[in-house]
Design a protein around this motif. Structure first.
Motif, mmCIF file in Angstrom:
data_model
loop_
_atom_site.group_PDB
_atom_site.id
_atom_site.type_symbol
_atom_site.label_atom_id
_atom_site.label_comp_id
_atom_site.label_asym_id
_atom_site.label_seq_id
_atom_site.Cartn_x
_atom_site.Cartn_y
_atom_site.Cartn_z
ATOM 1 N N ASN A 252 30.969 -13.487 -12.999
ATOM 2 C CA ASN A 252 31.338 -14.797 -12.454
ATOM 3 C C ASN A 252 30.386 -15.880 -12.958
ATOM 4 N N ILE A 253 29.099 -15.563 -13.022
ATOM 5 C CA ILE A 253 28.117 -16.549 -13.491
ATOM 6 C C ILE A 253 28.441 -16.984 -14.912
ATOM 7 N N VAL A 254 28.718 -16.016 -15.793
ATOM 8 C CA VAL A 254 29.037 -16.342 -17.178
ATOM 9 C C VAL A 254 30.341 -17.138 -17.247
ATOM 10 N N ARG A 255 31.314 -16.766 -16.432
ATOM 11 C CA ARG A 255 32.593 -17.490 -16.441
ATOM 12 C C ARG A 255 32.419 -18.923 -15.947
ATOM 13 N N TRP A 256 31.614 -19.109 -14.888
ATOM 14 C CA TRP A 256 31.358 -20.462 -14.376
ATOM 15 C C TRP A 256 30.607 -21.308 -15.407
ATOM 16 N N GLY A 258 31.300 -21.223 -18.469
ATOM 17 C CA GLY A 258 32.238 -21.491 -19.551
ATOM 18 C C GLY A 258 32.256 -20.450 -20.642
ATOM 19 N N GLY A 259 31.749 -19.249 -20.375
ATOM 20 C CA GLY A 259 31.694 -18.205 -21.392
ATOM 21 C C GLY A 259 32.538 -16.998 -21.044
ATOM 22 N N ASP A 260 32.675 -16.098 -22.001
ATOM 23 C CA ASP A 260 33.359 -14.817 -21.815
ATOM 24 C C ASP A 260 32.299 -13.715 -21.826
ATOM 25 N N PHE A 261 32.226 -12.923 -20.783
ATOM 26 C CA PHE A 261 31.124 -11.969 -20.647
ATOM 27 C C PHE A 261 31.124 -10.939 -21.765
ATOM 28 N N GLN A 262 32.279 -10.356 -22.095
ATOM 29 C CA GLN A 262 32.315 -9.296 -23.098
ATOM 30 C C GLN A 262 31.918 -9.817 -24.472
ATOM 31 N N GLU A 263 32.340 -11.032 -24.825
ATOM 32 C CA GLU A 263 31.932 -11.615 -26.099
ATOM 33 C C GLU A 263 30.433 -11.894 -26.121
ATOM 34 N N MET A 264 29.930 -12.424 -25.013
ATOM 35 C CA MET A 264 28.511 -12.756 -24.949
ATOM 36 C C MET A 264 27.645 -11.494 -24.910
ATOM 37 N N ALA A 265 28.171 -10.428 -24.295
ATOM 38 C CA ALA A 265 27.401 -9.191 -24.169
ATOM 39 C C ALA A 265 27.179 -8.510 -25.512
ATOM 40 N N SER A 266 28.021 -8.754 -26.477
ATOM 41 C CA SER A 266 27.884 -8.101 -27.775
ATOM 42 C C SER A 266 26.672 -8.609 -28.542
ATOM 43 N N GLU A 267 26.503 -9.924 -28.613
ATOM 44 C CA GLU A 267 25.401 -10.517 -29.372
ATOM 45 C C GLU A 267 24.272 -11.043 -28.493
ATOM 46 N N PHE A 294 26.057 -23.896 -13.254
ATOM 47 C CA PHE A 294 25.815 -22.876 -14.265
ATOM 48 C C PHE A 294 26.167 -23.438 -15.643
ATOM 49 N N SER A 295 25.358 -23.104 -16.643
ATOM 50 C CA SER A 295 25.597 -23.605 -17.991
ATOM 51 C C SER A 295 25.048 -22.614 -19.007
ATOM 52 N N ARG A 296 25.626 -22.648 -20.210
ATOM 53 C CA ARG A 296 25.112 -21.815 -21.294
ATOM 54 C C ARG A 296 24.083 -22.614 -22.063
ATOM 55 N N LEU A 297 22.883 -22.073 -22.213
ATOM 56 C CA LEU A 297 21.771 -22.816 -22.792
ATOM 57 C C LEU A 297 21.598 -22.590 -24.286
ATOM 58 N N ASP A 298 22.054 -21.462 -24.825
ATOM 59 C CA ASP A 298 21.951 -21.276 -26.267
ATOM 60 C C ASP A 298 23.144 -21.953 -26.939
ATOM 61 N N ASN A 299 23.093 -22.045 -28.245
ATOM 62 C CA ASN A 299 24.110 -22.773 -29.003
ATOM 63 C C ASN A 299 25.379 -21.955 -29.095
ATOM 64 N N LYS A 300 26.344 -22.290 -28.231
ATOM 65 C CA LYS A 300 27.593 -21.537 -28.198
ATOM 66 C C LYS A 300 28.385 -21.688 -29.489
ATOM 67 N N SER A 301 28.281 -22.859 -30.119
ATOM 68 C CA SER A 301 29.040 -23.110 -31.345
ATOM 69 C C SER A 301 28.541 -22.294 -32.528
ATOM 70 N N ALA A 302 27.371 -21.644 -32.355
ATOM 71 C CA ALA A 302 26.788 -20.882 -33.465
ATOM 72 C C ALA A 302 27.004 -19.381 -33.312
ATOM 73 N N GLU A 303 28.096 -18.983 -32.600
ATOM 74 C CA GLU A 303 28.334 -17.567 -32.358
ATOM 75 C C GLU A 303 28.516 -16.780 -33.650
ATOM 76 N N THR A 304 29.043 -17.432 -34.686
ATOM 77 C CA THR A 304 29.232 -16.743 -35.962
ATOM 78 C C THR A 304 28.048 -16.940 -36.897
ATOM 79 N N SER A 305 27.017 -17.628 -36.444
ATOM 80 C CA SER A 305 25.845 -17.879 -37.271
ATOM 81 C C SER A 305 24.930 -16.665 -37.255
#
Length: 396
Positions: A252-256, A258-267, A294-305
């Motif tokens: 729930n924290i990751v969803r709040w 704005g992220g997807d837990f399974q995608e974030m859990a991989s990297e 709740f907010s994502r602090l790392d660069n979400k746009s750089a997931e493929t970086s």
């Protein structure tokens, strides 16, 4: 000419000036004048006092402590570790329960390493000098070699795993090779599971206990419901209906945020948990409530970086019966949670008590001490320092 100017300046010191008032009998000018006056008054009353509550004294030096505790277990079955059950002692780093904690969700395991000599390129990785873009020593350019002199003995491999021994190791029929190194061998594997190994951490829970204090007003509070029901914290989950249940589901924290837990859990990644305490202490203590965001602090746009995600390494050491030291190297991917607390407290200002109410003389006498030179004693009395509750101010 200069003497005349100085004489005129000197004589002007003895001039007397008085103001002259002109009353303009003009309705338009008079209306405009009153509109300006009323606008200023409306600003002072409406904005300064009502909206911004300028009559209140504020305390922004919030003191806070955060304690965290996670719950949840996961089961995995891998070739490196076999069947394994993971609990909080395995996947939570550090274990002390601080305001910053890390939950491991994926990992690369390199078991049974010992200090020896081996190729800089792991045997499980392909080495093809004709296709340097593929994995292998191309990922460590300083390890490439054509002959032994390319591997200077005693020189550390840049961005590598060990120290060169002076030998260039080549596959049969290859013209290029990789330097032999002294290191923890075999070297770390470079392929991680496509799916997060601990993806079930999405259902884990974290208990966030936050205690705050406004020292100026000596006001303290916690974000935990005051109850004698021992089973409350074992069954409740945070929601808008239960704001004083500080037990959060990680998914729930990751969803709040704005992220997807399974995608974030991989990297891996970083999530911020913000707790705001903005309290009007003129009201009842029950009106001073925490607000979460709740907010994502790392660069979400750089997931493929190549720099995306969050990971680090640690090792577990052991020694066999022959006294040889071994270790299991773990490259941990996961989500770091940062709990941040801020806020301010506001309370009835002394300005109102001292000057704007009928009993202002009484309160001024209580607040200020009168010291007489012919006496060593001073008249001291309790002061209104903002610690009184609203009930104590009744009847003013």
């Amino acid at each position: 000419m200069g003497q005349v100017a100085w004489k005129a300046l000197f004589l002007s010191l003895f001039d007397y000036k008085t103001e002259k008032y002109v009353i303009a009998k003009n309705k338009k000018v008079g209306v405009l004048y009153r509109v300006v006056q009323l606008s200023i008054l409306a600003y002072l009353v409406g904005w300064v006092f009502v909206v911004k509550k300028g009559y209140q004294d504020t305390d922004t030096s919030l003191q806070s402590s955060v304690i965290t505790k996670l719950k949840g277990v996961a089961f995995t079955n891998t070739s490196e570790l076999g069947e394994r059950l993971w609990d909080v002692a395995d996947y939570v780093i550090p274990p002390q329960g601080e305001s910053v904690f890390f939950v491991m969700t994926n990992l690369i395991v390199t078991p049974n390493q010992r200090q020896s000599t081996c190729p800089e390129v792991g045997r499980t990785e392909p080495f093809d000098p004709q296709t340097p873009s593929k994995p292998g020593s191309a990922s460590i350019p300083d390890a490439l070699c054509d002959k032994d002199t390319d591997c200077l003995e005693g020189e550390a491999v840049v961005a590598g795993n060990g120290v060169k021994t002076g030998r260039c190791l080549k596959d049969r029929g290859s013209t290029r090779g990789t330097c032999e190194i002294l290191a923890w061998c075999p070297v770390e594997k470079r392929s991680k599971p496509k799916k997060p190994l601990l993806g079930s951490a999405e259902n884990f829970t974290v208990y966030i206990k936050n205690s705050i204090r406004f020292p100026k007003f000596k006001f303290s509070k916690m974000n935990v419901l005051a109850t004698d029901n021992e089973s409350y914290l074992k069954s409740c989950r945070y929601s808008q209906e239960h704001p004083y249940c500080p037990i959060f589901v990680l998914g729930n924290i990751v969803r709040w945020a704005g992220g997807d837990f399974q995608e974030m859990a991989s990297e891996g990644g970083v999530i911020g948990i913000q707790i705001e305490w903005n309290c009007d202490l003129d009201k009842a203590p029950s009106e001073c409530n925490p607000h979460y965001s709740f907010s994502r602090l790392d660069n979400k746009s750089a997931e493929t970086s190549i720099s995306s995600g969050y990971n680090f390494r640690f090792a577990k050491y052991y020694r066999d019966v022959e006294g040889v030291d071994y270790r299991t190297l773990i490259k941990a991917y996961g989500i770091r949670f940062d709990v941040m607390v801020n806020g301010k407290g506001a309370f009835f200002c002394d300005l109102v008590l001292l000057y704007l109410i009928k009993k202002s003389n009484f309160y001024r006498g209580k607040k200020y001490e009168e010291v007489k030179s012919n006496s060593r004693k001073s008249l001291s009395s309790p002061t209104l320092n903002g610690n009184q509750s609203p009930e104590q101010l009744d009847g003013l």
